[in-house]
Design a protein around this motif. Structure first.
Motif, mmCIF file in Angstrom:
data_model
loop_
_atom_site.group_PDB
_atom_site.id
_atom_site.type_symbol
_atom_site.label_atom_id
_atom_site.label_comp_id
_atom_site.label_asym_id
_atom_site.label_seq_id
_atom_site.Cartn_x
_atom_site.Cartn_y
_atom_site.Cartn_z
ATOM 1 N N SER A 97 13.715 -23.474 67.438
ATOM 2 C CA SER A 97 14.502 -22.604 68.316
ATOM 3 C C SER A 97 13.596 -21.822 69.260
ATOM 4 C CB SER A 97 15.336 -21.631 67.494
ATOM 5 O OG SER A 97 16.051 -22.321 66.497
ATOM 6 N N GLY A 98 12.283 -22.116 69.213
ATOM 7 C CA GLY A 98 11.371 -21.516 70.179
ATOM 8 C C GLY A 98 10.706 -20.222 69.736
ATOM 9 N N PHE A 99 10.832 -19.872 68.459
ATOM 10 C CA PHE A 99 10.165 -18.650 67.981
ATOM 11 C C PHE A 99 8.725 -18.965 67.564
ATOM 12 C CE2 PHE A 99 14.685 -17.851 67.212
ATOM 13 C CZ PHE A 99 14.829 -16.617 67.801
ATOM 14 N N ALA A 100 7.861 -18.001 67.736
ATOM 15 C CA ALA A 100 6.487 -18.157 67.257
ATOM 16 C C ALA A 100 6.383 -17.494 65.879
ATOM 17 C CB ALA A 100 5.503 -17.504 68.226
ATOM 18 N N VAL A 101 6.209 -18.302 64.863
ATOM 19 C CA VAL A 101 6.113 -17.794 63.489
ATOM 20 C C VAL A 101 4.637 -17.624 63.147
ATOM 21 C CG1 VAL A 101 6.611 -18.276 61.065
ATOM 22 C CG2 VAL A 101 8.267 -18.920 62.832
ATOM 23 N N SER A 102 4.188 -16.406 63.005
ATOM 24 C CA SER A 102 2.759 -16.192 62.753
ATOM 25 C C SER A 102 2.476 -15.877 61.291
ATOM 26 C CB SER A 102 2.222 -15.065 63.643
ATOM 27 O OG SER A 102 3.016 -13.916 63.462
ATOM 28 N N GLN A 103 3.509 -15.656 60.535
ATOM 29 C CA GLN A 103 3.310 -15.474 59.102
ATOM 30 C C GLN A 103 4.570 -15.893 58.368
ATOM 31 O OE1 GLN A 103 1.684 -12.388 55.770
ATOM 32 N NE2 GLN A 103 1.764 -11.633 57.832
ATOM 33 N N LEU A 104 4.346 -16.614 57.290
ATOM 34 C CA LEU A 104 5.474 -17.087 56.478
ATOM 35 C C LEU A 104 4.973 -16.998 55.051
ATOM 36 C CD1 LEU A 104 8.243 -18.737 56.355
ATOM 37 C CD2 LEU A 104 6.789 -20.749 56.263
ATOM 38 N N ARG A 105 5.494 -16.036 54.346
ATOM 39 C CA ARG A 105 4.858 -15.722 53.085
ATOM 40 C C ARG A 105 5.915 -15.582 52.005
ATOM 41 N NH1 ARG A 105 3.316 -10.889 51.431
ATOM 42 N NH2 ARG A 105 3.824 -9.869 53.382
ATOM 43 N N HIS A 106 5.633 -16.227 50.917
ATOM 44 C CA HIS A 106 6.515 -16.079 49.764
ATOM 45 C C HIS A 106 6.089 -14.842 49.005
ATOM 46 C CE1 HIS A 106 7.164 -17.160 45.381
ATOM 47 N NE2 HIS A 106 8.340 -16.861 45.862
ATOM 48 N N GLN A 107 7.002 -13.916 48.867
ATOM 49 C CA GLN A 107 6.665 -12.703 48.125
ATOM 50 C C GLN A 107 7.260 -12.795 46.742
ATOM 51 O OE1 GLN A 107 6.100 -8.834 49.921
ATOM 52 N NE2 GLN A 107 8.050 -8.289 49.006
ATOM 53 N N GLU A 108 6.369 -12.857 45.771
ATOM 54 C CA GLU A 108 6.857 -12.931 44.401
ATOM 55 C C GLU A 108 7.661 -11.680 44.099
ATOM 56 O OE1 GLU A 108 3.509 -13.336 41.925
ATOM 57 O OE2 GLU A 108 2.904 -15.210 42.884
ATOM 58 N N GLY A 109 8.576 -11.842 43.171
ATOM 59 C CA GLY A 109 9.375 -10.689 42.789
ATOM 60 C C GLY A 109 8.468 -9.536 42.433
ATOM 61 N N GLN A 110 8.800 -8.376 42.915
ATOM 62 C CA GLN A 110 8.008 -7.199 42.612
ATOM 63 C C GLN A 110 8.691 -6.433 41.488
ATOM 64 O OE1 GLN A 110 5.041 -6.026 44.267
ATOM 65 N NE2 GLN A 110 5.049 -8.182 44.827
ATOM 66 N N LEU A 111 7.943 -6.218 40.416
ATOM 67 C CA LEU A 111 8.518 -5.500 39.280
ATOM 68 C C LEU A 111 8.967 -4.109 39.713
ATOM 69 C CD1 LEU A 111 9.167 -5.443 36.290
ATOM 70 C CD2 LEU A 111 6.830 -4.696 35.836
ATOM 71 N N GLU A 112 8.217 -3.529 40.628
ATOM 72 C CA GLU A 112 8.580 -2.181 41.071
ATOM 73 C C GLU A 112 9.979 -2.155 41.691
ATOM 74 O OE1 GLU A 112 5.742 0.684 42.979
ATOM 75 O OE2 GLU A 112 7.076 0.358 44.670
ATOM 76 N N GLU A 113 10.259 -3.151 42.571
ATOM 77 C CA GLU A 113 11.586 -3.231 43.186
ATOM 78 C C GLU A 113 12.670 -3.318 42.113
ATOM 79 O OE1 GLU A 113 12.229 -3.115 46.374
ATOM 80 O OE2 GLU A 113 10.108 -3.047 46.938
ATOM 81 N N ARG A 114 12.401 -4.222 41.183
ATOM 82 C CA ARG A 114 13.365 -4.485 40.118
ATOM 83 C C ARG A 114 13.575 -3.214 39.279
ATOM 84 N NH1 ARG A 114 17.281 -6.939 39.697
ATOM 85 N NH2 ARG A 114 17.918 -8.005 37.807
ATOM 86 N N PHE A 115 12.473 -2.597 38.930
ATOM 87 C CA PHE A 115 12.509 -1.394 38.101
ATOM 88 C C PHE A 115 13.318 -0.305 38.786
ATOM 89 C CE2 PHE A 115 10.852 2.829 37.161
ATOM 90 C CZ PHE A 115 10.816 2.855 35.787
ATOM 91 N N LEU A 116 13.028 -0.070 40.048
ATOM 92 C CA LEU A 116 13.693 1.019 40.753
ATOM 93 C C LEU A 116 15.168 0.709 40.949
ATOM 94 C CD1 LEU A 116 10.885 1.926 43.294
ATOM 95 C CD2 LEU A 116 11.586 3.228 41.291
ATOM 96 N N ALA A 117 15.487 -0.576 41.164
ATOM 97 C CA ALA A 117 16.884 -0.948 41.302
ATOM 98 C C ALA A 117 17.620 -0.741 39.979
ATOM 99 C CB ALA A 117 16.993 -2.401 41.748
ATOM 100 N N LEU A 118 16.989 -1.152 38.882
ATOM 101 C CA LEU A 118 17.637 -1.064 37.573
ATOM 102 C C LEU A 118 17.796 0.376 37.105
ATOM 103 C CD1 LEU A 118 15.873 -4.014 35.748
ATOM 104 C CD2 LEU A 118 18.324 -3.809 36.186
ATOM 105 N N THR A 119 16.862 1.227 37.461
ATOM 106 C CA THR A 119 16.950 2.612 37.015
ATOM 107 C C THR A 119 17.632 3.488 38.067
ATOM 108 O OG1 THR A 119 14.722 3.037 37.850
ATOM 109 C CG2 THR A 119 14.920 2.481 35.531
ATOM 110 N N GLY A 120 18.221 2.814 39.066
ATOM 111 C CA GLY A 120 19.013 3.554 40.037
ATOM 112 C C GLY A 120 18.223 4.497 40.901
ATOM 113 N N GLN A 121 16.961 4.157 41.137
ATOM 114 C CA GLN A 121 16.136 5.062 41.924
ATOM 115 C C GLN A 121 15.701 4.431 43.237
ATOM 116 O OE1 GLN A 121 13.342 5.422 38.646
ATOM 117 N NE2 GLN A 121 13.655 7.623 38.741
ATOM 118 N N ALA A 122 16.296 3.274 43.566
ATOM 119 C CA ALA A 122 15.837 2.552 44.750
ATOM 120 C C ALA A 122 16.427 3.170 46.006
ATOM 121 C CB ALA A 122 16.228 1.083 44.642
#
Lengths: 332, 314, 289
Positions: free
Chosen positions: B281-306
């Motif tokens: 589609s004509g976009f210049a993709v300069s980074q394409l990165r798989h971000q592994e699940g972050q425990l911090e994200e999960r933790f904060l979501a589960l403890t309602g602090q996100a």
């Protein structure tokens, strides 16, 4: 020359992240040295903290970090060398150097028998701040309003830490120096402090962060200095220290075919395989072009990123410990 | 080590602790598989210390049970204590004695006079070279390792470590992480609490997250992190690129974060397809990165602090 | 820069917020009540148990006379002066020592307070608290004297003491005592600062307070040189000054005044220089850890 406060304020409002050549650096340290008898705690250390940066100041325990910070703030006499803070030489003009500086060095140092609010009121009074709203705002900033009337001595480590940070922010400083600010904080508290640091930087302030949590430093800091045994080991932009700009790594479906293909592209210096990753020595700004050429040639590109090193591995390598097996990339 | 046939090193069943009206630990039920490195997480005040206290028999539960290798602390205290070593607070040792002498003194106090066992422990915690130096001269990481060594004196199968890396410098943190792995490799179950989630994510095989006295989530690390994978994309016109990606069927969550990066909630195998769509589609993709699940994200979501909008960078 | 006035008010505020200050105030009141209670009890006790105890053998003054106003004022100030001095030493060492050990001295410096102004602010605050202690103690002693008068049946004879001269005399006694208090506050604060240790500052100052007189007396037995060595002790000047607070004071010749003033001014200057120099060169980070 030194920019006036107005000039800096103007630069701040026009550009969130200041260029280091636009205004005087927030901190300039030159050949700073501290001897205790024959022991040299800080040994001719020189570095510059660009205005508007989030600057990670790192080193193992006993490396001389706290002594260097203490000298920069006039809390410890120097043996030799100079430091300029916000353009003011600390040895000739300490009051002006500190007037726009807030710091928490070593630990939050507050009166245990006074409440959090009374502590802040006392410091505000000493700093010549008579507006009670400033104290309330500082309490809100670190989310301590609900416990503001309990004594500092009864606080948990994390709450003490937050009150120490509030004290550092009380004078609305242009430069904030925080030594281990997330020590004792739970994950939500750690994240709040990181967000606070980013907010401070976004409003044009300079933040110096000393921390042992290197993933945290890597995440928030734009610049870094590492010292060990009292000597400066390295300093610079985070991406330069981590060498993220001079090579990229590509995950592609047919790596063996991709290597010769990429080798023939212009500007590419070197290509080799590390496991299944294609590592290309090239200015990172060419990543987009290489990606497009690969896709046009029918490759499936799954991943594309600047070559990333963990700050922890870089740090441990620089300070004399071997990198951890399997967790680190090789340096080439 | 224990001859118990229990499959769990530690097992909580409806464990509850009330302090007056306040329920510090509320019907906590989970088990720690033998041989695991188990991360025990929760915000400050979630009830972690109370739970550990009940497991060790330091705090009597209001109801429910805590079993160590199948033994209930209230009916078989000696079996439990034989099988558990704990370092709950920063260890206090004699600064003027060597690390080895300190362990010998503590061993003697615990009725453990086997010198060869102490040598084994010194070796295990990686202190052989410095065992004769004075404790007072050790780095914080070394002190912490001697502390863990003391917890190992009675040859426990289960080792409980509360915030073992708190305040350590990077080398000290790594020393402790490596020691935890080594303990696991030598057949110990390690139960560790920490606020440093990056570290927990790196070292633990299993995890339990509690909040306000209640268990929020537990299981193998991979399960806890499942479904949190993201694709991080640097592209020249992120907002337009987002619209383009939203046209791909079954691609639901596409956002542009505060650093103008595209964040796509999707598994790794869709990455080539997304990349191709964008480039074509004509976009210049300069980074394409798989971000592994972050425990911090999960933790904060589960403890309602996100609440923060912070995005992590890898 | 933070003005000294703000540092001074800040120090007063800290002292008033600090539980230790109130504990010391309570100790002062309780001690005064105990001492006067015991003395009155002694006077009222049946014959043979102390009624005729003579306070000053040479003058033949009875305890009763010494306790009742107007002479009671001198006895009171003698007690109060010693107690308040000891309490101010505790406060001074506590004030300096805890700022060093808590690291709060750094926070003060970071807020723009200069080192010399901090020292001045602290000593002024100690002076104000010392004065408050002396005034409270003196009022308690006057109350004690009045209670004694009523208890022995003499009644409160206003005409014999409630005069302008009495008030003026009380003022002079307070002023002389204040000089001593300031010297002792300076001694305790400086030793604490130099040793970076509350315990050292407290111990050395209290030892000097309670043993200084004896040491001077022993030195005096060494002849002329000993006498002059005794006069050089930091407590000698204020001790001599405090002797003027007695009902029948010694009279000093010009030569006596010369060494007394030289001692007091000399020690104050010496302590001030030592404190300022020490503080300016101090590693305030190491002091806290």
């Amino acid at each position: 020359m030194i920019a006036t406060l107005q000039e800096r304020a103007a630069a701040r409002s026009s550009n969130g992240h200041l260029q280091s050549n636009a205004v005087a650096p927030a901190i300039e340290v030159e050949e700073l040295t501290r001897r205790f008898g024959s022991f040299v705690a800080v040994d001719h250390v020189s570095f510059t903290v660009p205005s508007g940066s989030i600057f990670g100041f790192l080193g193992p325990n006993g490396a001389g970090k706290t002594t260097a910070l203490g000298m920069m703030l006039g809390l410890i006499p120097r043996s030799s060398g100079t430091a300029r803070i916000l353009g003011h030489d600390i040895h000739t003009n300490l009051p002006d150097a500190l007037a726009r500086t807030g710091a928490m060095v070593e630990k939050p140092a507050l009166y245990p028998y006074m409440s959090g609010r009374d502590n802040l009121r006392l410091w505000a009074y000493l700093a010549g701040i008579d507006d009670p709203k400033r104290v309330e705002r500082a309490l809100q900033e670190v989310d301590l309003t609900a416990r503001a009337d309990a004594t500092f001595g009864s606080y948990s480590t994390g709450m003490k830490q937050r009150l120490g940070i509030a004290t550092a922010l009380l004078r609305d400083p242009d430069l904030v120096i925080l030594d281990e600010p997330t020590n004792g904080l739970d994950p939500a508290g750690q994240r709040e402090i990181r967000a606070l640091i980013r907010r401070l930087a976004a409003s044009g302030r300079t933040v110096v962060l000393s921390s042992h949590l290197l993933y945290e430093v890597q995440e928030v800091c734009t610049d870094v200095a590492i010292i060990n045994h009292g000597k400066l080991i390295t300093t610079g932009r985070m991406q330069d220290v981590l060498h993220t700009r001079d090579s990229i790594e590509i995950q592609v479906d047919r790596p063996l075919d991709a290597v010769p293909f990429i080798e023939h592209l212009s500007d590419v210096e070197q290509v080799h395989l590390v496991d299944d990753l294609v590592v290309v020595t090239v200015d990172a700004s060419f990543a987009g072009v290489i990606n497009r050429k690969l896709i046009e040639a029918g490759f499936e590109v799954t991943g594309l990123r600047p070559r990333q090193r963990r700050l922890e591995d870089e740090f441990l390598a620089l300070t004399g410990l071997p990198a951890q097996n399997g967790a680190s990339d090789d340096t080439d | 080590m224990s001859t118990s046939s229990s499959r769990s090193a530690l097992e909580f069943d409806q464990l509850t602790k009330r302090f007056g009206e306040h329920v510090a630990v509320d019907a906590m039920t989970f088990s720690v598989p033998r041989g695991s490195i188990f991360g025990f997480l929760g915000p400050n005040g979630a009830g972690k210390t109370t739970t550990i206290g009940m497991a060790l028999g330091l705090i009597p539960p209001s109801s429910g049970t805590a079993r160590v290798l199948g033994f209930d602390i209230r009916t078989n205290p000696s079996e439990v204590l034989q099988n558990v070593g704990a370092m709950v607070e920063r260890p206090a040792f004699y600064p003027y004695l060597s690390g080895r002498m300190n362990l010998q003194v503590f061993g003697a106090q615990a009725g453990m006079d086997d010198r060869s066992r102490i040598e084994e422990i010194i070796d295990l915690v990686g202190m052989s070279e410095r065992a004769n130096a004075k404790f007072g001269g050790y780095s914080t990481g070394m002190k912490q390792r001697i502390g863990i060594g003391a917890a190992l004196l009675c040859d426990p199968e289960l080792v409980i470590l509360d915030e073992p890396t708190n305040g350590l410098d990077p080398a000290g943190q790594r020393e402790i992480r490596e020691l935890v792995r080594r303990l696991s490799e030598t057949g110990h179950t390690v139960f560790v609490s920490s606020h440093i989630l990056a570290e927990i994510q790196e070292v633990c095989s299993h995890v339990a997250i509690i909040n306000r006295g209640k268990l929020v989530s537990t299981g193998p690390m991979s399960e806890i992190l499942a479904g949190t994978d993201q694709l991080v994309i640097d592209v020249d016109r992120p907002e337009d690129a987002r619209q383009t990606l939203l046209n791909i069927p079954d691609l639901e969550k596409v956002v542009v974060d505060e650093r103008q990066r595209l964040i796509v909630d999707v598994s790794l195998d869709r990455a080539p397809e997304i990349n191709q769509t964008l480039v074509q589609s004509g976009f210049a993709v300069s980074q394409l990165r798989h971000q592994e699940g972050q425990l911090e994200e999960r933790f904060l979501a589960l403890t309602g602090q996100a609440t923060g909008s912070e995005q992590t960078n890898g | 820069m933070t003005p000294i006035s703000r540092i001074f008010i800040g120090e007063i505020w800290k002292l008033l917020k600090r539980p230790m200050t109130w504990t010391l105030a309570i100790i002062l009141v309780v001690l005064m009540v105990l001492i006067y209670g015991t003395l009155i009890g002694t006077i009222l006790a049946p014959d043979g148990m102390g009624v005729d105890v003579e306070v000053d053998q040479s003058m033949g003054t009875s305890l009763e006379e010494a306790l009742i106003l107007p002479d009671g004022l001198y006895m009171g100030i003698g007690l109060v002066q010693l107690m308040v001095t000891a309490l101010i030493i505790v406060l001074a060492a506590g004030m300096v020592g805890s700022d060093l050990s808590w690291g709060t001295i750094r926070t003060m410096l970071m807020m723009g307070a200069g080192r010399t102004p901090i020292l001045i602010g602290k000593i002024l605050a100690l002076g104000v608290l010392g004065l408050a202690g002396l005034v409270i103690g003196m009022l308690l002693s006057i109350i004690g004297s009045l209670v004694t008068a009523v208890a022995v049946g003499e009644g409160i004879q206003f005409s014999s003491w409630a005069t302008a001269g009495f008030v003026g005399e009380a003022g002079v006694l307070l002023f002389r005592s204040m000089i001593g208090i300031m010297v002792w506050a300076a001694i305790a604060a400086t030793i604490t600062l130099m040793s970076r240790s509350l315990a050292a500052g407290l111990g050395a100052s209290l030892a000097l307070l309670f043993l200084g007189g004896q040491i001077g007396g022993l030195l005096g037995q060494l002849g002329n040189i000993g006498v002059w060595m005794g006069r050089a002790l930091p407590n000698a000047g204020v001790d001599a000054l405090n002797q003027l607070n007695a009902a029948i004071p010694p009279s000093y010749a010009a030569g006596d005044w010369a060494w007394i003033l030289a001692n007091i001014i000399g020690w104050l200057v010496l302590l001030a220089i030592a404190a300022v120099v020490t503080f300016r060169r101090m590693d305030t980070l190491a002091a806290g850890s």
